[in-house]
Design an enzyme around this catalytic site. Structure first.
Site, short mmCIF file in Angstrom:
data_model
loop_
_atom_site.label_atom_id
_atom_site.label_comp_id
_atom_site.label_asym_id
_atom_site.label_seq_id
_atom_site.Cartn_x
_atom_site.Cartn_y
_atom_site.Cartn_z
N LYS A 205 -60.02 -7.74 55.17
CA LYS A 205 -59.17 -8.81 54.61
C LYS A 205 -57.74 -8.73 55.17
O LYS A 205 -57.16 -9.73 55.59
CB LYS A 205 -59.15 -8.69 53.08
N CYS A 259 -50.17 -15.07 51.11
CA CYS A 259 -51.18 -14.28 51.82
C CYS A 259 -50.63 -13.75 53.14
O CYS A 259 -50.39 -12.56 53.28
CB CYS A 259 -52.40 -15.15 52.11
N1 SAJ Z 1 -48.32 -21.52 60.06
C1 SAJ Z 1 -47.55 -21.66 61.22
N2 SAJ Z 1 -48.17 -21.96 62.39
C2 SAJ Z 1 -49.52 -22.12 62.47
C3 SAJ Z 1 -50.30 -21.97 61.30
C4 SAJ Z 1 -49.67 -21.66 60.11
O1 SAJ Z 1 -46.32 -21.51 61.19
O2 SAJ Z 1 -50.01 -22.41 63.57
C5 SAJ Z 1 -47.67 -21.19 58.78
C6 SAJ Z 1 -47.91 -22.21 57.67
O3 SAJ Z 1 -46.98 -23.27 57.74
C7 SAJ Z 1 -47.72 -21.35 56.44
C8 SAJ Z 1 -48.26 -20.00 56.86
O4 SAJ Z 1 -48.28 -20.01 58.27
O5 SAJ Z 1 -46.36 -21.22 56.12
C9 SAJ Z 1 -49.63 -19.66 56.36
O6 SAJ Z 1 -50.48 -20.79 56.36
P1 SAJ Z 1 -52.02 -20.75 56.73
O7 SAJ Z 1 -52.54 -22.13 56.59
O8 SAJ Z 1 -52.22 -20.09 58.03
O9 SAJ Z 1 -52.67 -19.77 55.69
P2 SAJ Z 1 -52.67 -19.62 54.10
O10 SAJ Z 1 -51.68 -18.56 53.74
O11 SAJ Z 1 -52.56 -20.92 53.41
O12 SAJ Z 1 -54.16 -19.06 53.89
C10 SAJ Z 1 -54.52 -17.85 54.54
C11 SAJ Z 1 -55.84 -18.04 55.25
N3 SAJ Z 1 -56.05 -16.92 56.16
C12 SAJ Z 1 -56.38 -17.10 57.46
O13 SAJ Z 1 -56.48 -18.19 57.98
C13 SAJ Z 1 -56.64 -15.86 58.26
C14 SAJ Z 1 -56.97 -18.13 54.25
O14 SAJ Z 1 -58.22 -18.16 54.90
C15 SAJ Z 1 -56.92 -16.93 53.29
O15 SAJ Z 1 -57.90 -17.02 52.30
C16 SAJ Z 1 -55.57 -16.93 52.60
O16 SAJ Z 1 -54.57 -16.81 53.61
C17 SAJ Z 1 -55.52 -15.75 51.65
O17 SAJ Z 1 -55.64 -15.95 50.43
O18 SAJ Z 1 -55.43 -14.61 52.11
#
Ligand code: SAJ
Length: 425
Positions: A205, A259
């Site tokens: 995880k 996360c």
């Molecule tokens: N972000 C960027 N650039 C990107 C992608 C995301 O700057 O290319 C930023 C987003 O704006 C945000 C942050 O990253 O601020 C996180 O967003 P996210 O959509 O990547 O992830 P979370 O935090 O909403 O959800 C994540 C997911 N993990 C992965 O994709 C590995 C989800 O599957 C998990 O279940 C969740 O964390 C968790 O609960 O751990």
């Protein structure tokens, strides 16, 4: 193993969808939360979380009598802990919710029960923290009751679909514990279920979210390099990603949420001598807000008395979650530099300390020296120029690349994050 009744401790972003999902499968679910406000909200037919489809499934579960919500557990066949594990000011994991959740199960734990921890936790939490607490019951873990760790992997915004379809890892303190976990989650999980030991599942995880954090960090660092070298980072990434084995993510105002911006710290906390790249990536992502501030200052000069209209405060598009939101950090930085900030967040639930929030796009943009776009909410994507106040200085900094170039025909100068071309025009 057969499960007729389960208790889910924690009715947040993961616990509530999981509880209602189990309730649709014929299992009686008792949802437990110590926050009475949440219990009362749910009991009066309302819902405290914005997540597509969730209201419908929760209502159905209540109406069919398969879901009840209370502030303490009860006897059950299985207990699932889905409480938050935030970090403290020193970036150490705050395990207090997990500890009290495990303790709250103690009076109801019986021989033959299964306890599953879902909360993202430092590696070895299940064996080193959960088992010793539960064994205070006098029962022996792995023999008289079973314990497993099964992290949620769902993406906020697509939780219900991903709960069903994603592969799920279940790590047991014994093989029987893992198998019991599989018997339980099979009720609604259609994705592959992989069994392993609890420590491996915990590490998996953290590795998943850390991998993503490090990858976003390199995208963010590339955006600063592009800014310096006179390159448009979006164009450069698009071209680089044509390479069949390259997939650079999107740079933005930083990484938020509970996360990805939190979990890598668990590695740093547990093994600071080893987790060096992970630590640096965290620092890069956390300093992206300073980069945005420097761009605002480059456009406006001194920020004292400058009016800045912010669009978006949540941590990512189309969610109401503001935990660790980079947009909020940026708004606070601007205020600390003397700017007058008017921020519009369509999913705002309550006022945010130190930030002036306004009820609409017009209010945010009126009289602004700069419009600062921080979240790519659907409502802001391809925003029609007529939706913003015409009384402003016609300067935009779009950090998430969603404002159409056609705005330039209405006299706007649009700046983007990581576009070194734009400063020399
Ligand atoms: N972000 C960027 N650039 C990107 C992608 C995301 O700057 O290319 C930023 C987003 O704006 C945000 C942050 O990253 O601020 C996180 O967003 P996210 O959509 O990547 O992830 P979370 O935090 O909403 O959800 C994540 C997911 N993990 C992965 O994709 C590995 C989800 O599957 C998990 O279940 C969740 O964390 C968790 O609960 O751990």
């Amino acid at each position: 193993m057969d499960f007729k009744k389960i208790c889910i401790i924690g009715l947040g972003y993961i616990g509530l969808p999981t509880a209602s999902m189990f309730a649709t499968t014929g299992i009686h679910v008792r949802g437990v939360d110590t926050n009475l406000e949440i219990i009362n909200t749910l009991k009066t037919g309302n819902i405290h979380i914005h997540e597509p489809g969730l209201r419908e499934i929760v209502t159905k579960a209540f109406n069919e009598g398969m879901l009840v919500v209370e502030n303490k557990p009860d006897l059950a066949d299985a207990f699932i802990i889905a409480v938050p594990t935030p970090f403290l000011a020193d970036k150490k994991a705050d395990m207090s919710f997990v500890i009290s959740a495990a303790e709250s199960i103690l009076p109801y734990l019986r021989e033959g029960n299964l306890v599953v921890l879902e909360s993202t936790s430092p590696v070895r939490t299940t064996v080193d923290l959960i088992v010793p607490i539960l064994e205070k019951s006098g029962l022996k873990a792995g023999e008289e009751f079973l314990v497993a760790y099964s992290p949620e992997r769902v993406l906020p915004g697509q939780i219900l679909q991903e709960l069903v379809e994603n592969a799920r890892v279940i790590g047991g303190i014994t093989p029987e514990s893992a198998q019991a976990g599989k018997d339980l989650y099979r009720a609604f999980v259609k994705g592959e279920i992989i069994l392993t030991d609890s420590t491996t599942a915990e590490m998996v995880k953290l590795m998943e979210n850390t991998y993503r954090d490090v990858n976003i960090a390199i995208a963010n660092e590339f955006s600063r390099l592009a800014d310096r070298f006179g390159v448009d980072i979006r164009e450069a990434i698009t071209i680089a990603n044509l390479h069949p084995r390259v997939k650079i993510l999107n740079p933005g105002p930083g990484v938020g949420g509970h996360c990805i911006s939190v979990d890598p710290w668990f590695f740093v906390e547990e093994a600071p001598d080893l987790a060096k790249l992970i630590h640096t990536a965290r620092l890069v992502n956390d300093s992206q807000q300073d980069f945005v501030l420097s761009l605002v200052e480059r456009i406006l000069g001194s920020l004292t008395g400058k009016k800045i209209g912010i669009l978006g405060l949540s941590y990512k598009p189309d969610v109401d979650d503001i935990r660790e939101s980079p947009a909020i950090e940026i708004a606070r930085l601007l205020v600390s530099k003397g700017a007058q900030v008017n921020a519009y967040e369509p999913f705002l639930k309550k006022e945010i300390d130190g930030i002036n929030t306004v009820p609409g796009i017009i209010d945010a943009t009126k009289d602004s020296d700069l419009i600062l776009v921080l979240v790519a909410h659907t409502q802001f994507r391809n925003l029609d120029v007529s939706k913003v106040s015409q009384n402003n200085k016609h300067l935009i900094l779009d950090t998430v690349d969603i404002i159409p170039a056609t705005w330039e025909q209405s006299g706007y100068k649009i700046y983007h994050l990581g576009n070194g071309h734009e400063w020399n025009r």
